[in-house]
Design a protein around this motif. Structure first.
Motif, mmCIF file in Angstrom:
data_model
loop_
_atom_site.group_PDB
_atom_site.id
_atom_site.type_symbol
_atom_site.label_atom_id
_atom_site.label_comp_id
_atom_site.label_asym_id
_atom_site.label_seq_id
_atom_site.Cartn_x
_atom_site.Cartn_y
_atom_site.Cartn_z
ATOM 1 N N SER A 223 39.973 38.005 38.972
ATOM 2 C CA SER A 223 38.808 38.806 38.639
ATOM 3 C C SER A 223 38.165 39.370 39.901
ATOM 4 C CB SER A 223 37.820 37.952 37.863
ATOM 5 O OG SER A 223 36.660 38.667 37.605
ATOM 6 N N LEU A 224 38.113 38.548 40.940
ATOM 7 C CA LEU A 224 37.566 39.055 42.203
ATOM 8 C C LEU A 224 38.403 40.223 42.705
ATOM 9 C CD1 LEU A 224 36.739 35.702 44.001
ATOM 10 C CD2 LEU A 224 35.116 37.511 43.519
ATOM 11 N N ALA A 225 39.688 40.121 42.466
ATOM 12 C CA ALA A 225 40.569 41.194 42.914
ATOM 13 C C ALA A 225 40.429 42.430 42.039
ATOM 14 C CB ALA A 225 42.023 40.719 42.906
ATOM 15 N N GLY A 226 39.788 42.269 40.906
ATOM 16 C CA GLY A 226 39.531 43.438 40.064
ATOM 17 C C GLY A 226 40.696 43.836 39.193
ATOM 18 N N ALA B 231 33.985 27.216 31.746
ATOM 19 C CA ALA B 231 33.104 28.216 31.143
ATOM 20 C C ALA B 231 33.144 29.509 31.944
ATOM 21 C CB ALA B 231 31.677 27.676 31.071
ATOM 22 N N CYS B 232 33.107 29.362 33.256
ATOM 23 C CA CYS B 232 33.131 30.568 34.084
ATOM 24 C C CYS B 232 34.392 31.373 33.827
ATOM 25 C CB CYS B 232 33.052 30.203 35.559
ATOM 26 S SG CYS B 232 31.395 29.773 36.071
ATOM 27 N N SER B 233 35.528 30.671 33.841
ATOM 28 C CA SER B 233 36.773 31.432 33.713
ATOM 29 C C SER B 233 36.890 32.044 32.321
ATOM 30 C CB SER B 233 37.976 30.547 34.037
ATOM 31 O OG SER B 233 37.994 29.444 33.187
ATOM 32 N N LEU B 234 36.444 31.294 31.324
ATOM 33 C CA LEU B 234 36.504 31.857 29.971
ATOM 34 C C LEU B 234 35.593 33.072 29.843
ATOM 35 C CD1 LEU B 234 36.746 28.825 27.549
ATOM 36 C CD2 LEU B 234 38.479 30.512 28.140
ATOM 37 N N LEU B 235 34.403 32.937 30.394
ATOM 38 C CA LEU B 235 33.458 34.049 30.289
ATOM 39 C C LEU B 235 33.966 35.267 31.042
ATOM 40 C CD1 LEU B 235 29.987 32.308 30.497
ATOM 41 C CD2 LEU B 235 30.966 33.554 28.579
ATOM 42 N N ILE B 236 34.654 35.007 32.137
ATOM 43 C CA ILE B 236 35.217 36.133 32.886
ATOM 44 C C ILE B 236 36.139 36.927 31.986
ATOM 45 C CG2 ILE B 236 36.893 36.706 34.676
ATOM 46 C CD1 ILE B 236 35.673 34.441 36.337
ATOM 47 N N ILE B 237 36.955 36.197 31.245
ATOM 48 C CA ILE B 237 37.902 36.903 30.375
ATOM 49 C C ILE B 237 37.178 37.537 29.191
ATOM 50 C CG2 ILE B 237 39.868 36.560 28.852
ATOM 51 C CD1 ILE B 237 40.907 34.575 30.933
ATOM 52 N N VAL B 238 36.230 36.784 28.653
ATOM 53 C CA VAL B 238 35.487 37.329 27.512
ATOM 54 C C VAL B 238 34.775 38.619 27.907
ATOM 55 C CG1 VAL B 238 33.508 36.940 26.005
ATOM 56 C CG2 VAL B 238 35.217 35.154 26.307
ATOM 57 N N PHE B 239 34.115 38.576 29.037
ATOM 58 C CA PHE B 239 33.428 39.793 29.476
ATOM 59 C C PHE B 239 34.411 40.844 29.964
ATOM 60 C CE2 PHE B 239 29.491 37.116 30.078
ATOM 61 C CZ PHE B 239 28.836 37.693 29.011
ATOM 62 N N PRO C 296 42.596 44.032 35.647
ATOM 63 C CA PRO C 296 42.053 44.174 34.298
ATOM 64 C C PRO C 296 42.130 42.902 33.449
ATOM 65 C CG PRO C 296 43.407 46.026 34.805
ATOM 66 C CD PRO C 296 43.566 45.079 35.935
ATOM 67 N N ALA C 297 41.415 42.998 32.349
ATOM 68 C CA ALA C 297 41.230 41.894 31.414
ATOM 69 C C ALA C 297 40.324 40.843 32.008
ATOM 70 C CB ALA C 297 42.546 41.271 30.963
ATOM 71 N N THR C 298 39.663 41.183 33.109
ATOM 72 C CA THR C 298 38.650 40.279 33.632
ATOM 73 C C THR C 298 37.359 41.070 33.799
ATOM 74 O OG1 THR C 298 39.216 40.826 35.887
ATOM 75 C CG2 THR C 298 40.322 38.929 34.932
ATOM 76 N N ALA C 299 36.270 40.314 33.889
ATOM 77 C CA ALA C 299 34.982 40.978 34.042
ATOM 78 C C ALA C 299 34.932 41.746 35.361
ATOM 79 C CB ALA C 299 33.871 39.938 33.993
ATOM 80 N N GLY C 300 35.614 41.204 36.368
ATOM 81 C CA GLY C 300 35.617 41.872 37.667
ATOM 82 C C GLY C 300 36.163 43.278 37.569
ATOM 83 N N PHE C 301 37.144 43.443 36.726
ATOM 84 C CA PHE C 301 37.719 44.787 36.575
ATOM 85 C C PHE C 301 36.708 45.747 35.976
ATOM 86 C CE2 PHE C 301 39.565 47.744 33.487
ATOM 87 C CZ PHE C 301 40.092 48.654 34.391
ATOM 88 N N ILE C 302 36.061 45.290 34.921
ATOM 89 C CA ILE C 302 35.110 46.176 34.247
ATOM 90 C C ILE C 302 34.044 46.631 35.239
ATOM 91 C CG2 ILE C 302 33.482 46.359 32.339
ATOM 92 C CD1 ILE C 302 36.167 45.990 31.240
ATOM 93 N N GLY C 303 33.566 45.666 36.016
ATOM 94 C CA GLY C 303 32.553 46.005 37.006
ATOM 95 C C GLY C 303 33.049 47.062 37.964
ATOM 96 N N LYS C 304 34.220 46.800 38.522
ATOM 97 C CA LYS C 304 34.760 47.747 39.490
ATOM 98 C C LYS C 304 35.026 49.092 38.831
ATOM 99 C CE LYS C 304 36.930 45.308 43.211
ATOM 100 N NZ LYS C 304 38.108 44.567 43.601
ATOM 101 N N PHE C 305 35.533 49.012 37.632
ATOM 102 C CA PHE C 305 35.853 50.244 36.912
ATOM 103 C C PHE C 305 34.633 51.145 36.828
ATOM 104 C CE2 PHE C 305 35.864 52.346 32.722
ATOM 105 C CZ PHE C 305 36.883 53.235 32.935
ATOM 106 N N PHE C 306 33.510 50.555 36.447
ATOM 107 C CA PHE C 306 32.331 51.398 36.300
ATOM 108 C C PHE C 306 31.759 51.802 37.649
ATOM 109 C CE2 PHE C 306 32.334 49.809 31.910
ATOM 110 C CZ PHE C 306 32.284 51.036 31.278
ATOM 111 N N LEU C 307 31.882 50.921 38.628
ATOM 112 C CA LEU C 307 31.427 51.312 39.967
ATOM 113 C C LEU C 307 32.234 52.509 40.456
ATOM 114 C CD1 LEU C 307 30.854 47.920 41.791
ATOM 115 C CD2 LEU C 307 29.172 49.665 41.278
ATOM 116 N N PHE C 308 33.550 52.423 40.310
ATOM 117 C CA PHE C 308 34.396 53.535 40.747
ATOM 118 C C PHE C 308 34.090 54.775 39.915
ATOM 119 C CE2 PHE C 308 38.044 50.623 42.404
ATOM 120 C CZ PHE C 308 37.172 50.138 43.357
#
Lengths: 101, 484, 643, 533, 169
Positions: free
Chosen positions: B382-385, B455-463, B387-399
């Motif tokens: 997710s930190l790497a951004g 919980a963190c890892s699950l939420l990462i995927i959920v988000f 997809p299928a992780t919250a990190g991706f969504i964040g980066k996606f919208f930032l980009f």
């Protein structure tokens, strides 16, 4: 005769600069700390100067807060110094380099 | 409406009360103290969250004589901070026990720091923000040096303190300049003052400089280059849960404060700081990602990674668009999940005295401790951004926001940076799963910490898969902030 | 008729599938019953179809079974075309094929890979029949490549021998080089005419006036001819055929003499409407054919391996056929193809009989005087040799004579050169064939004492096949009598295929100077007899042996080593390519340049990272300095913007 | 059954979830569950085939749900199937059970291995079925992770380098694609007034003329998409990840990698680059074609000197995929259809080759060609099957490879004679390297003691190969089973690019010219068309 | 008079500040800061901030600095290194940075055009009252918040500086 506020401000800037130079030059943690205090005071002086020139007291209130803050910072900072000194037996900032790169 | 509208600060009151209660109650609870401290902290944080949720939204931003504002943005951040606090309190309990650290103080400081962050994000006056920042800072200095018998922790605390105090002074000077130029420290007042100038180049230099210095002060907090220099050392030396906290809490709070300053103190339609932030964003990403490549210590690696993420988040500020800022808000949430998750694992693996923090210590962890390794992998991915992780969504919208503003160069740099980041995140995965296992590192997983990790890892995927609600909320928060 | 036609190729395929899947577990008799049965039945079917075909009002049957490939207007059907040409080919292929299958029962009996052999042979029959029966170029190409595959498999049949494996591969690859031309021709053909179907295509082509020159047609036909040089072993792609002798002898007989190698000839004949409108190509066809005929014949002069002599002879004879095509005498080319199939199969099988008798000895130095041990073989091979030498009235005489006559009398460019070369080749052929005969069957036997009593005449099926083929080689020529002797049955039969433009046959059958024709015939016969006489003088009268030829020195070495053409190819093409691939493309471009760039980017990032972290020297004051620098930077920015 | 596509995508994932709850020690159960899940996926995709309407060119069995949004950003869960994706989906579901069946030799962490295999399958299926650009990107990236693990954990010696290289290489390209997707979103939104990531919608806007991209932007987008696809294909010079990844991956990994993953790149070109950026495609086609040609010849040449079986097969993929690219960028139906067909062929043949190499690797634990020789003595069935697959790979008529190659050559030649001719050299070279390899491995004397104890294939191994062989023959003989359903969609995909490139230079007049070969007598329009004289 | 006093104090403050950074001995440095703070407090008085001036003297110069002195004495009062170990480059760099900051600020101040007419702020006794007014109305919340700050500082100082508990491990 009012004091020209520019002079007050220049003094403040001067003190701030001296504080910065001191922090950069000195290696003793405590002295560095003292220099930081000097920087805070320079800011305070500026606030007071502005307050006086603008005729608004808010600046003085801020200075009040800053003094309190300085006290708090001193407490914590010195506690940290003490803790550090206990484990490292030095106050040399340049020896604080266990962690680098 | 009464200006002294207590519900506006109820969350902070609850937090402080809980903090004080912990300190007071701890000596009387004996062996239940540990659990009770954590429980009280969690309760306090939950209470603050509840208070945030229950507080009616008012359009008035002049509560407490213009000291705080009650808006969605603030509420969002405060909820985030409560979440961070809860995760910290749960995740750190076992660590504190293992390292024999004073847990009562820890939890109290955590709560106070949270209160400080809350003030930072709700403050509508530079004084309020400053005081909040200082509460947070002082608490964090202490926390960084919390393992006071450990020279690394001492050093970490000391360095953080000096850097913090120094930049606080600069910030303070900036406030002084703003006050002098605009005659007020209130965001609204300054904004109105600035709105009087049709042409930006007519702005008093002093005001601009003041804002600049304030930005410097907060940039330090968020570890934006070149004010990031403290981060690796401090993160490495601080106790791991504290590192986790520092990497998310103060950073988010700092960004939130920056948002307030850049878009409430400065009229939002005058994005004068774009180039500066752009340079800083690029530098930050580069420094963070490149610096992370040669790291051998996982905490230091994550420290550099957190610098890099500050760079990504700065993109949101650079775009100065609703999309970018909302993406940033979303990214806060994502980032807190992945960083806390990762650091929670690091805290567990590090072992007594935090001796196992080299990446090589993770050798063979993969299949032997799947409860640790897979969540850690999720966090890193997710930190790497990816997809299928919250990190991706964040980066996606930032980009997306950057592309929307046609900042193509910035985006290209950002994606190349992402690529670099993939390399070093993957290295950890490589060590965990792909290298021949070294000596068995049996790690005991306490329930609370395990729950946090999972919980963190699950939420990462959920988000990552269903980000709608969070996106909606962050979008609304930003629209609310920008007054649209 | 439709389904009967389909079963002609399908039966061998069925045989292949049965033997291929289960042959390993089947008893040997069953294996050869399946294989020979399939081929025999196929021959019978062909005969039945032939009989019905003759009665058709229009001798043309095209049946489309299903659509093989379709993309846009690019359509290739799975369809069979029966016309006189394919009828003749089908009969020859199934007939000779069946005989050789039967022969193989005896020849291969002792081999472990019995089932494998027959499976491959059946597959070959299928592919060859597809080749000759296909109704479009793409399906023809299927057969074309299919026979190449079977040739590969069968040459490498003794795969434990590295030389056999290498020879098989060489055959395939050289064929592929030819196929490259074929494929390019194919796509050019389609781009030009938007069809691959013979009838549609030829109808279009036929609509074009004859006298014009067509660049595209020349290109197409030349490219097809490149394919033909590969398959039919012409210069410069003949190199694989001699090596192909590594395969079992029946294979050499069937594939590398009688059928597959003539595919090129068939293909050119099949494409005659196009070649007819591309005289430039025809010139090249004739020239390459003539040159090959002589060139291969010279190499054949000094070969010691009995099968290699035959191999070069095959190359040479194929050249002959191309000469015929080159002068526009398609029917004559096919005629020679047919007679050649008979006598060359006979010769190969005969040599196989010799080899079997001598326990796989192939060097003629170690033979001699086998006449008395192998009477049937000797007799049949004599017939074959006489036939190939063009001694009347054997089959070879008629076909060869017709080629020479057409070359002489045709109006094509360079026909007299072709005639000269072909006549020379005829003499050489006669010489080396009788060199073979004399060295093998005459004189004193050079077989070591201890092995002499092992020499036996081959078993009955084999000799029977030899006899049948000898009969065909002797009498096969009568289907194509020259005009002054009688009707040319074959040419008349084939006439509809080649009638779309004025062909050389038509010209040849026109009233002409009988004396001239007889003179040519006489010259051809004379040259043949001269060759035989020379061989007799050298090897019977003087009793020379292959070893003695070494005294000829450099010339012998050059010819014996096949003019070092293989070595030339190796040095000029194969090795440089390998060197470039290994040393340059792989090691330098791939591993060095591209991966170097990739890894270099990584290393650069790493180095930059190292630089970036050098900032982090661990000293608080340095860090404070950075903050101050940053603050000043911000200040300057502000100054720049607002100052 | 309106969720048929989702079912196809997520059935394997479901299997993975089931696997996660099977106890760690039950290896047999892991294999069985994985196989059943993969087979169920195949069965589901057969249902897909049954419901597919060949005559329709547009997307079928579509699924559309709102997925997530922020402000104006709306990302949808949009799936759809057309003739292009149909067989790629089938190929995926066909290859995966075979790959799983071919992974019995994996004994380390079987459960995780199978989970990754199944997740990988889901990811790949998602790529082929997504119609929303963001969804596409999501699947595109997601499938990297299981592949990365498969290579990195279960690979051989140099696996980590290969895994990381694979990941970074691919990621490098796809990040650019992400930016392009976003840029396309905005440009489309600004022009057409509707902001969307929905591929059919954007395409429709382009077709209706509501959204016209200027050439420079098209080229930028093409390049950004293209680099992601080119790396995946892999197009020279972006191919160097492939030999490493293929060589180091476990058998099934190589199989899936070669059979399906590479097709994602060519699929991308066909699905997105050609229809969305026709002008750019036409402008850049010569460059792409040249790269493809270099790939064909270069890959083949490098193949010839490879000492390692898997590396050889890997480089052969470079060559074969060069053919596919060349066909795609011929912009005519033969080329494109041939290319699509060749994708399937390559999937089947190269997948089978990797399986075969894996079988011999399981026995001998070496892949060096020099360590073998004469294996046909001990392993006749293996040798025979290997031969069939080899022949398929070198494009023997009657087997699958030929159909694709001839169509591609036809297409390429119709487009540009030189390209067609150069590409045809691939026919020769492929025979050279494949047969040389075959000769060195299977033929000749069995002169190594280690090889004397080799056993021929067992039933399971035969079972993995038989379906492939059947398919190889079927595809070679009755290609219309596959060509017909993809026809309409391919025609549609070509419409826009053909509109740009007109007049199509494919029709040749039989030029008459004077005997001396002087000036061409062709009328003016044809004068531009290259003609061989 | 006040003007002269101001300039004298200013001079003194600068002098003390310079001494602070140049002084070898830690103790002397701390004492210079005290002098500086005192001088500033005079200036505060002059600038009509008597209350702050007093606070400055009592809290800052008094309590806080005493804290410093105690710590200095507690630890290592005589160990000091000033400029000796520094390379000239660093000194130059530091002075450049400081000078740059000063120049920047000074330039910003010099361009400042304050509002023409401003109300005089209440001085002396009125000052304290007004300040209190402000502090407990407008700045009530920060004032309360600062109490948390102090609480945090207390907790922190105690946690960090208390004697090590005996190691139980």
């Amino acid at each position: 005769m009012p004091i020209p506020s520019l002079h007050v401000l220049i003094l403040s800037a001067l003190l701030f600069a001296i504080g910065v130079i001191g922090v950069l030059l000195r290696r003793n943690l405590v002295v560095m700390f003292l220099c930081v205090e000097l920087m805070l005071n320079a800011a305070n002086l500026a606030l007071i100067g502005f307050s006086q020139r603008l005729g608004l007291l808010d600046g003085q209130v801020v200075v009040f807060f800053v003094i309190v803050l300085a006290a708090a910072e001193a407490a914590v900072g010195l506690a940290l110094v003490i803790a550090l000194y206990r484990s490292r037996r030095t106050l040399d900032a340049d020896q604080l380099n266990l962690m680098k790169y | 409406m009464n200006e002294l509208f207590i519900p506006a600060i109820l969350p902070e009151i609850i937090l402080c009360a809980a903090g004080v209660l912990i300190m007071v109650a701890e000596p009387f609870l004996g062996r239940y103290g540990r659990a009770a401290g954590a429980a009280l902290a969690v309760a306090g944080l939950a209470g603050s969250a509840a208070a945030v949720l229950l507080t009616p939204r008012t359009p008035v931003d002049l509560l407490f004589h213009g000291m705080v504002t009650l808006d969605l943005f603030g509420a969002y951040c405060r909820l985030l901070f409560a979440a961070i606090g809860v995760l910290m309190a749960l995740g750190a309990a076992a660590y504190l026990r293992r390292e024999e650290l004073p847990h009562g103080e820890f939890h109290a400081l955590l709560l106070f720091a949270t209160a400080g962050m809350n003030f930072m994000v709700t403050g509508a006056d530079l004084v309020m923000t400053f005081v909040g920042l200082e509460i947070l800072s002082i608490a964090t200095y202490v926390l960084a040096g919390f393992r006071r018998r450990d020279p690394r922790s001492n050093e970490s605390g000391m360095k953080y303190f000096f850097m913090g105090a120094f930049s606080s002074a600069i910030l303070l000077y900036g406030i002084a300049l703003i006050y002098g130029a605009a005659g007020s420290t209130n965001y609204g007042a300054v904004r109105r003052f600035m709105a009087g100038f049709s042409n930006l180049s007519e702005l008093p230099l002093m005001l601009a400089l003041g804002i600049g210095l304030v930005v410097v002060g907060f940039s330090f907090k968020v570890a934006a280059a070149p004010f990031h220099v403290w981060t690796p050392d401090v993160y490495e030396g601080a106790p791991t849960p504290v590192t986790a906290f520092m990497s998310v809490g103060p950073k988010a709070a700092g960004f939130a404060a920056l948002v307030r300053i850049l878009f409430q103190l400065v009229p939002p339609d005058q994005p004068v700081w774009t180039q500066l932030l752009l340079v800083s964003a690029v530098l930050t990403m580069l420094v963070g990602n490149l610096g992370a490549i040669p790291q051998r210590n996982i905490k230091r690696l994550l420290a550099y990674s957190s610098i890099a993420h500050a760079g990504y988040l700065l993109i949101g500020l650079v775009t100065a668009s609703a999309t970018g800022l909302a993406a940033m808000l979303f990214y806060f949430a994502a980032y807190l999940l992945m960083n806390i998750g990762a650091f929670a694992v690091v805290a567990l693996v590090s072992g007594p005295g935090e001796t196992r923090v080299a990446i090589d210590d993770y050798r063979g962890l993969g299949f032997r401790q799947p409860v640790l390794s897979f969540p850690l992998t999720v966090c890193l991915v997710s930190l790497a951004g990816i997809p299928a992780t919250a990190g991706f969504i964040g980066k996606f919208f930032l980009f997306s926001a950057a592309v929307e503003r046609e900042l193509y160069t910035l985006v290209i740099i950002a994606i190349l940076n992402s690529l670099v980041s993939v390399y070093y995140y993957l290295r950890v995965v490589v060590v965990m799963f792909m290298q021949e296992p070294g000596e068995p590192a049996a790690v005991e997983i306490p329930a609370a910490a395990g729950a946090v990790i999972v919980a963190c890892s699950l939420l990462i995927i959920v988000f990552g898969l269903f980000p709608s609600s969070l996106l909606q909320v962050s979008g609304n928060a930003i629209l609310n902030l920008l007054g649209r | 008729m439709n389904s009967l036609l389909l079963w002609i190729p399908l039966l061998p395929l069925l045989g292949f599938v049965l033997n291929g899947l289960f042959g390993r577990r089947l008893p040997k008799p069953l294996v050869h019953w399946i294989a020979c049965g399939a081929t025999g039945a196929s021959f019978l079917l062909a005969a039945i179809v032939f009989q019905r075909f003759l009665n058709l009002p229009e001798r043309l049957v095209q049946v489309v079974y299903f659509r093989w490939i379709e993309s846009g207007d690019f359509v290739a059907n799975f369809g069979l075309l029966l016309d006189p040409l394919s009828m003749v080919m089908a009969l020859v292929v199934t007939g000779v094929g069946f005989l050789i299958h039967v022969y193989s029962i005896g020849y291969m009996w002792a081999d472990d890979g019995y089932y494998r052999f027959f499976a491959y042979m059946n597959l070959f029959m299928f592919a060859m029949l597809m080749l000759v029966l296909a109704d479009n170029y793409l399906l023809l190409f299927l057969g074309w490549e299919g026979v190449g595959l079977c040739s590969y498999l069968l040459i490498g049949f003794y795969f434990h021998k590295p030389s056999a494996a290498a020879a098989g591969k060489k055959a395939f690859i050289v064929n592929r080089i030819g196929d490259f031309g074929f494929v390019v021709g194919l796509v050019l053909l389609f781009v030009t005419f938007r069809t691959l179907d013979f009838r549609t295509l030829f109808a279009q082509v036929a609509a074009l006036p004859v006298e014009a020159h067509y660049g595209v047609l020349t290109a197409i036909t030349l490219l097809f001819f490149v394919g033909a040089t590969g398959k039919s072993a012409q210069i410069p792609l003949y190199v694989w055929l001699p090596d192909a002798m590594e395969g079992p002898t029946p294979v050499s007989a069937l594939i590398h003499a009688a059928t597959m190698v003539t595919a090129g000839v068939y293909m050119v004949a099949r494409s005659n409407p196009m070649y007819g409108r591309a005289p430039e190509t025809l010139f090249w066809v004739g020239l390459v054919g003539a040159l090959t005929a002589v060139f291969a014949a010279t190499i054949g002069l000094f070969q010691r391996d009995i099968k290699r002599v035959l191999a070069y002879s095959t190359v040479s004879q194929l050249g002959y056929m191309f000469v015929a095509l080159g002068v526009g005498a398609y029917a004559t080319g096919i005629f020679h193809l047919m007679t050649h199939a008979f006598f060359k199969a006979l010769l190969f099988l005969g040599s196989g009989s010799v080899i079997l008798a001598l326990h796989h000895e192939q060097d003629m130095q170690a033979m001699g005087g086998l006449r008395k041990y192998l009477p049937v073989t000797a007799a049949t091979m004599w017939i074959g040799a006489l036939a190939i030498a063009g001694v009347p009235p054997l089959a070879g005489f008629f076909s060869k004579d017709e080629i020479l006559w057409h070359a002489f009398s045709g109006g094509a460019r360079g026909h007299l050169v072709f005639f000269g070369l072909a006549t020379l080749a005829a003499g050489l052929t006669a010489f080396y064939m009788f060199r073979l005969i004399f060295l093998t069957f005459h004189g004193r036997t050079r077989v070591p004492e201890d092995r002499r009593h092992h020499i036996h005449e081959s078993p009955r099926p084999m000799t029977a096949v030899l006899a049948v083929l000898a009969l065909l080689a002797a009498a096969g020529g009568f289907v194509g009598l020259p005009a002054w002797l009688g009707p040319n049955v074959l040419a008349d039969f084939l006439q509809p295929v080649f009638a779309q433009l004025p062909s050389a046959e038509a010209a040849a059958h026109a009233p002409h100077d009988l004396a001239q024709e007889l003179a040519v015939t006489g010259a051809a016969v004379l040259v043949g007899l001269l060759g035989i006489a020379a061989a007799w003088l050298a090897f019977v009268r003087r009793g020379a042996l292959p070893d003695d030829e070494k005294r000829l020195g450099a010339a012998h070495r050059l010819v014996f080593n096949k003019y070092y053409i293989d070595e030339l190819y190796d040095r000029a093409i194969v090795r440089p390519l390998a060197w470039i691939s290994e040393s340059w493309l792989w090691r330098i471009v791939d591993a060095g340049l591209i991966d170097g760039l990739v890894n270099g980017a990584g290393a650069l990032a790493g180095a930059l990272g190292d630089g970036a972290r050098r900032v982090q020297n661990g000293l608080t004051r340095t860090y404070l300095g950075w903050v101050a620098v940053g603050a000043i930077g911000v200040g300057l920015y502000v100054l720049f913007l607002f100052g | 059954m309106e969720h048929l596509l989702s079912i196809v995508i997520f059935l394997p994932m479901l299997g993975a979830v089931c696997l996660a709850v099977v106890p760690r020690t039950r290896i047999g159960a892991h294999r069985a569950v994985a196989l059943v899940a993969a087979l169920a996926g195949f069965a589901a995709s057969l249902v897909l085939l049954g419901r597919f309407q060949s005559a329709r060119a547009d997307f079928q069995l579509e699924e559309f749900h709102r997925w997530f949004a922020m402000g104006g950003f709306q990302v949808n869960y949009h799936l759809g199937l057309d003739g292009i994706s149909l067989f790629l989906v089938l190929l995926t579901t066909f290859i995966t059970p075979i790959a799983i069946l071919g992974s019995w030799s994996v004994t380390k962490h079987v459960r995780e291995y199978m989970i990754f295999m199944l997740v990988l399958e889901s990811g790949i299926l998602g790529v082929f079925l997504s119609l929303d650009l963001v969804l596409f990107y999501l699947f595109w990236e997601v499938m990297l992770i299981p592949m990365y693990f498969l290579i990195g954990v279960w690979g051989s010696q140099n696996r980590i380098y290969a895994a990381v290289k694979f990941f970074l290489y691919t990621m490098f390209g796809s990040l650019f694609m992400l930016v392009a997707v976003i840029a396309l979103y905005f440009w489309h939104g600004q022009a057409a007034g509707a902001f969307t990531f929905d591929y059919p919608q954007i395409l429709a806007a382009m077709e209706a003329g509501r959204f016209a991209l200027p050439l420079d932007r098209q080229i930028l987008l093409f390049l950004a998409f293209g680099i992601a696809f080119a790396i995946k294909v892999p197009l020279f010079p972006f191919h160097t990840w492939l030999p490493d990844a293929h060589t180091e991956a476990p058998t099934a990994g190589s199989v899936v990698l070669a059979a399906v993953l590479l097709k994602m790149g060519t699929y991308g070109f066909l699905r997105f680059c050609l229809p969305l950026f026709p002008e750019a495609s036409v402008t850049l086609a010569p460059w792409v074609s040249v790269l493809a040609l270099i790939g064909i010849i270069y890959g083949a040449l490098v193949c010839m000197v490879q000492p390692d079986l898997k590396r050889l097969v890997a480089y052969s993929s470079v060559s074969h995929l060069g053919f596919v690219m060349l066909g795609l960028f011929a912009f005519n139906i033969y080329g494109v259809q041939g290319a699509t067909y060749q994708m399937l062929n390559h999937g089947v043949s190269t997948g089978a080759l990797f399986l075969l190499v894996g079988m011999i690797y399981d026995r001998r634990h070496t892949r060096r060609i020099a360590d073998f020789g004469g294996l046909a003595h001990r392993m006749p069935v293996f040798a025979a099957l290997f031969m069939i697959v080899t022949l398929s790979s070198i494009g023997l008529p009657g087997l699958n490879g030929f159909v694709g190659e001839i169509l591609i050559l036809q297409g390429a030649f119709a487009d540009n004679h030189t390209f067609g001719i150069l590409a045809a050299t691939g026919l020769i070279l492929s025979a050279v390297y494949m047969l040389t390899m075959y000769q060195r491995v299977f033929l000749g004397p069995l002169n190594r003691d280690e090889n004397r104890a080799l056993t021929d294939l067992n039933l399971r191994e035969k079972l993995t190969l038989v379906p492939i062989v059947i398919l190889i023959v079927w595809m070679g003989v009755h290609s219309s089973t596959f060509l017909r359903p993809m026809d309409a969609s391919l025609q549609k995909a070509l419409v826009r690019v053909q509109q740009v490139r007109q007049p199509p230079p494919v029709i040749h007049e039989v030029n008459r010219e004077p005997a001396g070969g002087g000036a061409p007598g062709a009328p003016a329009p044809q004068a531009a068309a290259p003609t061989i004289r | 008079m006040t003007v002269v006093l101001f300039y004298i104090s200013a001079f003194l403050a600068v002098l003390a500040a310079l001494n602070l950074i140049l002084q070898k001995k830690t103790m002397n440095a701390a004492l210079s800061l005290v002098v500086c703070l005192a001088a500033l407090s005079i200036i505060y008085f002059i600038l009509s901030a008597p209350f702050i001036g007093i606070i400055q003297l009592v809290v800052y110069a008094g309590a806080v600095m005493v804290l410093f002195l105690v710590v200095i004495m507690l630890l290592d009062p005589f160990s000091e290194v000033v400029l000796r170990n520094h390379n000239r480059l660093w000194v130059f760099f530091s002075v450049l940075l400081g000078g740059g900051l000063f120049a920047l600020l000074a330039f910003a101040f010099s361009t400042w055009q304050p509002p023409a007419d401003t109300p005089a702020i209440p001085a002396a006794a009125r000052n304290t009252e007004a300040l209190a007014e402000l502090l407990f109305n407008k700045y009530l919340l920060p004032f309360e918040a600062v109490s948390i700050l102090i609480l945090v500082a207390i907790i922190g100082a105690v946690v960090l500086a208390k004697k090590q508990p005996p190691a139980r491990r």
